[in-house]
Write a protein that holds these residues in place. Structure first.
Motif, short mmCIF file in Angstrom:
data_model
loop_
_atom_site.label_atom_id
_atom_site.label_comp_id
_atom_site.label_asym_id
_atom_site.label_seq_id
_atom_site.Cartn_x
_atom_site.Cartn_y
_atom_site.Cartn_z
N ASN A 1 46.45 40.34 30.60
CA ASN A 1 47.45 41.98 31.34
C ASN A 1 46.51 42.90 30.58
OD1 ASN A 1 48.18 43.17 33.44
ND2 ASN A 1 49.91 43.40 31.39
N ILE A 2 45.27 42.62 29.78
CA ILE A 2 44.53 43.38 29.13
C ILE A 2 43.20 44.78 30.46
CG2 ILE A 2 42.84 43.91 27.50
CD1 ILE A 2 43.55 41.29 26.31
N LYS A 3 43.79 45.87 29.95
CA LYS A 3 42.94 47.11 30.82
C LYS A 3 41.41 46.73 30.12
CE LYS A 3 47.46 48.62 30.88
NZ LYS A 3 47.92 47.99 29.74
N ILE A 4 40.93 46.38 31.33
CA ILE A 4 39.04 46.61 30.76
C ILE A 4 38.73 48.05 31.89
CG2 ILE A 4 37.16 45.77 31.02
CD1 ILE A 4 39.09 44.14 29.22
N VAL A 5 37.81 48.81 31.52
CA VAL A 5 37.51 50.23 31.55
C VAL A 5 35.86 49.76 31.90
CG1 VAL A 5 37.17 52.64 31.62
CG2 VAL A 5 39.32 51.48 31.07
N GLY A 6 34.76 50.14 33.19
CA GLY A 6 33.44 50.08 32.68
C GLY A 6 33.49 51.26 33.54
N ALA A 7 32.38 51.72 33.01
CA ALA A 7 31.46 53.09 33.64
C ALA A 7 30.15 52.61 35.21
CB ALA A 7 30.42 53.53 32.46
N MET A 8 30.39 53.12 35.80
CA MET A 8 29.71 53.17 36.99
C MET A 8 28.34 53.64 37.30
SD MET A 8 29.76 54.52 41.32
CE MET A 8 29.09 53.62 41.61
N ASP A 9 26.84 52.42 36.92
CA ASP A 9 26.18 52.67 37.22
C ASP A 9 25.84 53.39 38.27
OD1 ASP A 9 23.23 53.22 37.18
OD2 ASP A 9 22.79 50.67 36.34
N PRO A 10 25.23 54.68 39.00
CA PRO A 10 24.88 55.13 39.89
C PRO A 10 23.25 54.78 40.36
CG PRO A 10 24.35 56.51 38.19
CD PRO A 10 24.69 56.09 37.54
N ASN A 11 22.77 53.68 39.27
CA ASN A 11 21.27 53.55 39.99
C ASN A 11 21.74 51.75 40.54
OD1 ASN A 11 19.90 55.98 39.24
ND2 ASN A 11 20.17 55.28 36.77
#
Length: 437
Positions: free
Chosen positions: A300-310
């Motif tokens: 239940n750890i919240k993982i946040v990832g940044a989207m790569d527009p390429n």
């Protein structure tokens, strides 16, 4: 005509006053993200050669089980020597050079870095090693890139206006929540970060821990000190940041990471009881990191990832199921699965006791990590599924379509906790305007 010129002069005077107040900052130095001078001591060469692979060996059943204080070392592991001998034997047999290793008890494997020779292709080496029963799996070392373009400032923070942070602080500040920032080095003694970093760890061998642009900027968005009279205020200013340096800053302000350094940092974070992990970076799918992310999500750890527009799928780890994928509203090809948060012209912390304006989905992801820290304080037992279902989003205009993705923090807090210290309604028009340059 006189009235028109009077209005223009008034607008010019307002802009001039704002500019002078920003540059003053009680003596603080402000730099533009596009013109940040990368100092030589803040850069590092890529720590691995191109032809290196990761070899995972199964751990034996009676393996040392780490508690939350375990740092990922081998000091009490009596079977280390045996596994090292196996790795050395595999290296000799397959014409490889054994370089370094790290335990991954979360996955019940040990990870060994081996260097290939030019005589055999990488495909052949991986296929041959994979047939050995002692080997869990073998993979290439993938490269990942940070998704960035390179209190007096609080009034100009986009999140202050559109997320109504002054009002939200009445009910949540991220107290007692730990957010792991897996990134380049965070400047621990920065005026806006002093006392905010609960722990810092370096996972890049042969490269000392230093404060670098990207990690320092991401940490500032999440947890910069509030009410100290300088700089900015983080989304969750009472959050404890765990600064895990798995990335390094290269010349021209590029920030890079790889499978091994990220794997070590993720494994460490999972043993430390963190509630949120911010990964403002992107690269190709990676087996080691996938399994570590699954282990985190199962806890239940919240993982946040940044989207790569390429990348067509938004890049990994943002594309991984269960990860909160984040972009700014200028990103093309948004879908309803992607969250949108402020990511343009964001003032944040920078090395050298500076502040700078930055842009990119890296900083959008940092906003969502701060938001999840607030939710973790108010609703610590909420499941990832519940948080996702209760997250209120507004439409973002993309050409001829309105994509649901702009996060409404006030309404989300109200829906999830039945508390609301601010206006819980954000119009579609104002939501779309959050990331306008």
């Amino acid at each position: 005509m006189k009235a028109r010129w009077s209005n223009r002069l008034s607008q010019f005077g307002l802009c001039l006053c704002l500019f002078l107040s920003l540059t003053a900052l009680s003596g603080a130095r402000l730099a533009s993200a596009d013109t940040v001078v990368v100092q030589e001591q803040n850069t590092a060469k890529e720590p691995e050669a191109k032809r290196r692979i990761l070899v995972m060996l199964h751990l034996p059943a009676p393996h040392f089980r780490p508690d939350v204080s375990y740092s990922g070392g081998y000091s009490n592991d009596v079977s280390r020597t045996a596994r090292r001998r196996i790795a050395e034997e595999l290296a000799r047999t397959h014409g490889l050079k054994l370089l370094e290793d790290w335990p991954m008890p979360v996955l019940n494997v040990d990870c060994f870095v081996m260097e290939e020779s030019d005589a055999i292709s990488e495909e052949q080496t991986i296929a041959s090693l994979s047939k050995d029963a002692r080997v869990a799996w073998v993979q290439t070392i993938n490269t990942f890139d940070a998704q960035a373009k390179s209190d007096p400032l609080f009034p100009v923070q986009p999140a202050n206006k559109y997320w109504q942070l002054d009002e939200i602080r009445k009910i949540a500040t991220g107290r007692n929540v730990v957010v792991a920032v897996i990134d380049s080095g965070v400047e621990i003694k920065h005026p806006d970060l002093a006392g905010q970093i609960s722990l810092n760890q370096n996972f890049i061998d042969g490269n000392p821990y230093i404060g670098e642009n990207h990690g320092t900027g991401v940490a500032g968005v999440i947890a910069a000190r509030a009410g100290n009279g300088v700089g900015i205020e983080g989304i969750a200013p009472n959050t404890h940041v765990m600064a895990l340096r798995a990335c390094w800053q290269e010349p021209e302000n590029k920030t890079r990471c790889n499978s091994f350094t990220l794997g070590k940092a993720l494994n460490f974070a999972l043993t430390q009881g963190v509630q949120v992990i911010n990964m403002s970076l992107s690269g190709p799918p990676d087996r080691l990191l996938k399994q570590l992310l699954d282990a985190a999500i199962s806890r239940n750890i919240k993982i946040v990832g940044a989207m790569d527009p390429n990348r067509a799928d938004g890049g990994f780890p943002a594309s991984h199921p269960g990860v909160f994928a984040v972009a700014d509203s200028k990103t093309r090809l948004l879908t309803n699965d992607i969250l949108v948060a402020p990511g343009r012209d964001i003032p944040t912390t920078a090395p050298g006791a500076r502040w700078s304006f930055v842009s990119g989905s890296s900083y959008s992801a940092a906003h969502i990590s701060g938001m999840l820290a607030l939710l973790s304080e108010l609703k610590p037992l909420a499941s990832l599924t519940q948080i996702r279902a209760d997250m209120v989003v507004n439409p973002v205009n993309q050409g001829d379509a309105n994509i649901s993705g702009q996060v409404n923090l006030c309404a989300t807090l109200s829906k999830l906790t039945s508390k609301c210290a601010c206006s819980c309604h954000l119009t579609a028009a104002s939501a779309t305007a959050v990331n306008q340059p």
